[in-house]
Design a protein around this motif. Structure first.
Motif, PDB file in Angstrom:
ATOM      1  N   ASP A 124      45.529  50.768 -14.686  1.00 14.11           N
ATOM      2  CA  ASP A 124      46.096  51.921 -14.167  1.00 14.11           C
ATOM      3  C   ASP A 124      46.151  51.716 -12.430  1.00 14.11           C
ATOM      4  OD1 ASP A 124      46.306  52.757 -16.622  1.00 14.11           O
ATOM      5  OD2 ASP A 124      44.602  54.023 -16.570  1.00 14.11           O
ATOM      6  N   ALA A 125      44.904  51.119 -12.075  1.00 18.90           N
ATOM      7  CA  ALA A 125      44.938  50.952 -10.546  1.00 18.90           C
ATOM      8  C   ALA A 125      46.208  50.163 -10.045  1.00 18.90           C
ATOM      9  CB  ALA A 125      43.639  50.529 -10.196  1.00 18.90           C
ATOM     10  N   GLN A 126      46.405  49.111 -10.645  1.00 22.82           N
ATOM     11  CA  GLN A 126      47.370  48.278 -10.255  1.00 22.82           C
ATOM     12  C   GLN A 126      48.711  48.876 -10.500  1.00 22.82           C
ATOM     13  OE1 GLN A 126      47.419  44.388 -12.201  1.00 22.82           O
ATOM     14  NE2 GLN A 126      47.762  43.301 -10.344  1.00 22.82           N
ATOM     15  N   ARG A 127      48.874  49.720 -11.389  1.00 21.74           N
ATOM     16  CA  ARG A 127      50.173  50.330 -11.475  1.00 21.74           C
ATOM     17  C   ARG A 127      50.369  51.520 -10.463  1.00 21.74           C
ATOM     18  NH1 ARG A 127      49.641  54.307 -15.869  1.00 21.74           N
ATOM     19  NH2 ARG A 127      48.335  55.278 -13.945  1.00 21.74           N
ATOM     20  N   ASP A 128      49.194  52.029 -10.003  1.00 27.20           N
ATOM     21  CA  ASP A 128      49.592  53.101  -8.746  1.00 27.20           C
ATOM     22  C   ASP A 128      49.627  52.305  -7.507  1.00 27.20           C
ATOM     23  OD1 ASP A 128      48.846  54.889 -10.765  1.00 27.20           O
ATOM     24  OD2 ASP A 128      46.851  55.497 -10.152  1.00 27.20           O
ATOM     25  N   ALA A 129      48.999  51.308  -7.472  1.00 29.82           N
ATOM     26  CA  ALA A 129      49.401  50.353  -6.367  1.00 29.82           C
ATOM     27  C   ALA A 129      50.928  49.990  -6.357  1.00 29.82           C
ATOM     28  CB  ALA A 129      48.471  49.130  -6.095  1.00 29.82           C
ATOM     29  N   TYR A 130      51.540  49.671  -7.247  1.00 27.82           N
ATOM     30  CA  TYR A 130      52.799  49.200  -7.351  1.00 27.82           C
ATOM     31  C   TYR A 130      53.841  50.332  -7.452  1.00 27.82           C
ATOM     32  CZ  TYR A 130      51.834  44.570  -8.764  1.00 27.82           C
ATOM     33  OH  TYR A 130      51.506  43.105  -8.832  1.00 27.82           O
ATOM     34  N   VAL A 131      53.255  51.534  -7.712  1.00 28.07           N
ATOM     35  CA  VAL A 131      54.180  52.722  -7.622  1.00 28.07           C
ATOM     36  C   VAL A 131      54.324  53.011  -5.986  1.00 28.07           C
ATOM     37  CG1 VAL A 131      54.222  55.361  -7.866  1.00 28.07           C
ATOM     38  CG2 VAL A 131      53.610  53.663 -10.060  1.00 28.07           C
ATOM     39  N   ARG A 132      53.117  52.875  -5.321  1.00 26.96           N
ATOM     40  CA  ARG A 132      53.114  53.103  -3.863  1.00 26.96           C
ATOM     41  C   ARG A 132      53.894  52.166  -3.106  1.00 26.96           C
ATOM     42  NH1 ARG A 132      48.525  51.575  -0.091  1.00 26.96           N
ATOM     43  NH2 ARG A 132      49.101  52.569   1.654  1.00 26.96           N
ATOM     44  N   ARG A 133      53.672  50.808  -3.535  1.00 27.47           N
ATOM     45  CA  ARG A 133      54.918  49.931  -2.924  1.00 27.47           C
ATOM     46  C   ARG A 133      56.516  50.062  -3.442  1.00 27.47           C
ATOM     47  NH1 ARG A 133      55.448  43.732  -3.744  1.00 27.47           N
ATOM     48  NH2 ARG A 133      53.334  43.625  -5.026  1.00 27.47           N
ATOM     49  N   GLY A 134      56.585  50.421  -4.569  1.00 28.66           N
ATOM     50  CA  GLY A 134      57.972  50.777  -4.955  1.00 28.66           C
ATOM     51  C   GLY A 134      58.589  52.180  -4.146  1.00 28.66           C
ATOM     52  N   ASN A 135      57.706  52.999  -3.857  1.00 25.50           N
ATOM     53  CA  ASN A 135      58.064  54.256  -3.266  1.00 25.50           C
ATOM     54  C   ASN A 135      58.412  54.013  -1.916  1.00 25.50           C
ATOM     55  OD1 ASN A 135      58.307  55.766  -5.147  1.00 25.50           O
ATOM     56  ND2 ASN A 135      56.098  56.522  -5.218  1.00 25.50           N
ATOM     57  N   ALA A 136      57.581  53.028  -1.201  1.00 27.42           N
ATOM     58  CA  ALA A 136      57.785  52.547   0.028  1.00 27.42           C
ATOM     59  C   ALA A 136      59.036  51.680   0.309  1.00 27.42           C
ATOM     60  CB  ALA A 136      56.495  51.820   0.671  1.00 27.42           C
ATOM     61  N   MET A 137      59.266  50.654  -0.497  1.00 31.50           N
ATOM     62  CA  MET A 137      60.511  49.948  -0.667  1.00 31.50           C
ATOM     63  C   MET A 137      61.877  51.125  -0.709  1.00 31.50           C
ATOM     64  SD  MET A 137      59.250  46.991  -3.416  1.00 31.50           S
ATOM     65  CE  MET A 137      60.961  46.458  -3.741  1.00 31.50           C
ATOM     66  N   ILE A 138      61.659  51.901  -1.710  1.00 34.62           N
ATOM     67  CA  ILE A 138      62.784  52.844  -1.983  1.00 34.62           C
ATOM     68  C   ILE A 138      63.110  53.537  -0.585  1.00 34.62           C
ATOM     69  CG2 ILE A 138      63.740  54.969  -3.111  1.00 34.62           C
ATOM     70  CD1 ILE A 138      62.179  53.553  -5.371  1.00 34.62           C
ATOM     71  N   MET A 139      61.815  54.178   0.011  1.00 43.31           N
ATOM     72  CA  MET A 139      62.159  54.983   1.368  1.00 43.31           C
ATOM     73  C   MET A 139      62.626  53.889   2.343  1.00 43.31           C
ATOM     74  SD  MET A 139      58.715  57.063   1.215  1.00 43.31           S
ATOM     75  CE  MET A 139      58.734  57.622   2.842  1.00 43.31           C
TER      76      MET A 139
END
Ligand SMILES: Cc1cc2nc3c(=O)[nH]c(=O)nc-3n(C[C@H](O)[C@H](O)[C@H](O)COP(=O)(O)OP(=O)(O)OC[C@H]3O[C@@H](n4cnc5c(N)ncnc54)[C@H](O)[C@@H]3O)c2cc1C
Length: 416
Positions: A124-139
């Protein structure tokens, strides 16, 4: 000579007698406007963009070995721009955009294949870190997509989803990532630079700098002294050694990284996969070989060869991710020397010595950076100003406390 389908057809009909050498083999001149030290991907791209974008053609690329013999021809060919930090994202996205048009730009087939990069997550923690990275990329205008287990299973049914120790829960995907034929990149840039007047000089090792009242005015080589108004160092794994000729110590360590290729298999892996619970990444070449790698060997060296314990470690990662890989025979492996920086990010900057410029610290990830590195370095050399997307890649960032530590592991070059 322009390459085209018509040209291939014409040569096929006339016995292939009209092909010309892809670049010349000139003797070094006594003086140039710019000398680029290092005929790897970055050095050749720099010369290409100097000529193409800035009209600076009185340029020599000095290469101690042969074109493509360094890391540009030794890497695992992965390209991506899935970064988190603002100092990195625009730079790597510029590179991705240049990759997307590269073959048309330099009229050479580099087999740019945007088949997607998937970073797998296992907790779960790794998924959350990837969500953060993915959002930063999209932004930042970069494409990113989060896949859950079912979505990933449809695309990669061969993965071991039920591994009790490292269950795969999904992936962060960048569809525009992929792979590029590495040595074709070197050849394409070499050809493009040569055709614009750049001298590419192989078997020419730089062994010192010509200094005059604190200004760098040329280089000494095994083929004599060559003068230039600007000297651009671009030697990747040899950065520490070459800059020591100018009395500089860099925040860089050299480490060996190995790459592996299996025998040819039928198409099975759709894109690039990275194992999130260990260090293992794999793709499949157009010839069918699985191309994979993992961690660096972990000690400082300039030797382009690795050791057996890391072979075992990398193959263990592969087995944990996709057990079927254990049935494939390993065909080839080799090592390359990595210029690992203290925060895992590179440098494109002027040095404290007038006339001397530095490009290095690419760690594991310099192949994907090749076009943007060449573009931004050429900009710096031509205008004496950093390119807007390379402004953070400065040598003084440690002094200022503005580190670009993508992994957050601190001054541990072997961990970046
Ligand atoms: C096994 C492996 C896998 C990798 N996988 C990836 C990947 O999948 N994706 C990715 O983005 N990156 C990857 N990398 C990293 C990437 O390959 C490098 O960061 C990048 O190629 C470095 O830039 P370059 O191409 O200019 O280096 P190089 O090709 O090494 O060029 C430097 C050149 O300088 C020359 N030189 C050195 N000293 C002198 C001297 N004194 N005088 C003249 N010439 C000199 C060398 O001979 C060499 O040709 C990998 C690297 C390795 C080794």
């Amino acid at each position: 000579m322009r390459y085209s389908a018509l040209k291939v057809f014409k040569e096929a009909m006339t016995g292939h007698k009209g092909w010309e050498p892809v670049w010349r083999e000139p003797e070094p001149k006594a003086e140039y406007d710019v000398i680029v030290i290092g005929g790897g991907g970055h050095g050749l791209a720099t010369a290409y963009y100097l000529a193409k974008e800035f009209g600076i053609t009185n340029v020599a690329v000095l290469e101690k070995g042969w074109i493509g013999g360094g890391n540009v021809g030794r890497n695992t060919t992965i390209i991506r721009s899935n970064y988190l930090l603002p100092g990195n994202t625009p730079f790597y996205e510029l590179s991705m955009k240049l990759w997307e048009n590269l073959e048309q730009d330099f009229n050479y087939n580099a087999m740019v294949s945007q088949r997607g990069v998937m970073n797998l997550y296992h907790s779960d923690a790794q998924r959350d870190a990837y969500v953060r990275r993915g959002n930063a990329m999209i932004m930042a205008g970069v494409d990113a997509e989060l896949l859950n287990r079912e979505q990933l299973q449809k695309e990669c049914p061969f993965l071991d989803f039920d591994n009790a120790r490292f269950p795969i829960m999904g992936a962060l995907a960048q569809r525009r990532g992929g792979s590029v034929r590495h040595d074709a990149v070197a050849w394409g840039y070499a050809r493009g630079a040569d055709s614009r007047g750049v001298d590419i000089i192989q078997n020419c090792e730089v062994n010192g700098f010509v200094m005059d009242k604190g200004v760098c005015k040329g280089v000494t080589t095994n083929r004599g002294t060559i003068k230039a108004k600007k000297i651009a160092v671009c030697v990747a794994g040899s950065s520490g050694k070459v800059m020591s000729y100018a009395g500089m110590r860099l925040p860089i360590e050299s480490h060996v990284l190995q790459a592996f290729v299996s025998e040819g298999l039928k198409p099975v892996i759709p894109g690039v996969l990275t194992f999130g619970a260990g260090h293992f990444y794999v793709s499949q070449s157009d010839k069918g070989g699985l191309v994979f790698g993992g961690d660096i060997d972990g000690y400082n060296t300039y030797a382009q060869r690795g050791n057996l314990p890391v072979v075992e470690d990398v193959c263990e990662g592969g087995m944990a991710l996709m057990p079927m890989i254990g049935r494939a025979r390993l065909l080839r492996m080799w090592g390359g020397v990595m210029d690992m920086s203290m925060d895992g990010s590179p440098f494109i900057d002027k040095t404290g010595i007038d006339g001397l410029y530095f490009n290095g610290g690419w760690c594991y990830g310099g192949f994907k950076a090749t076009p943007a590195s060449g573009f931004c370095y050429a900009h710096l050399i031509a205008k004496d100003q950093p390119h807007e997307f390379a402004q953070e890649l400065r040598l003084d960032r440690f002094m200022r406390g503005h580190l670009i530590d993508e992994k957050g592991v601190g001054a541990q070059p072997n961990l970046h």
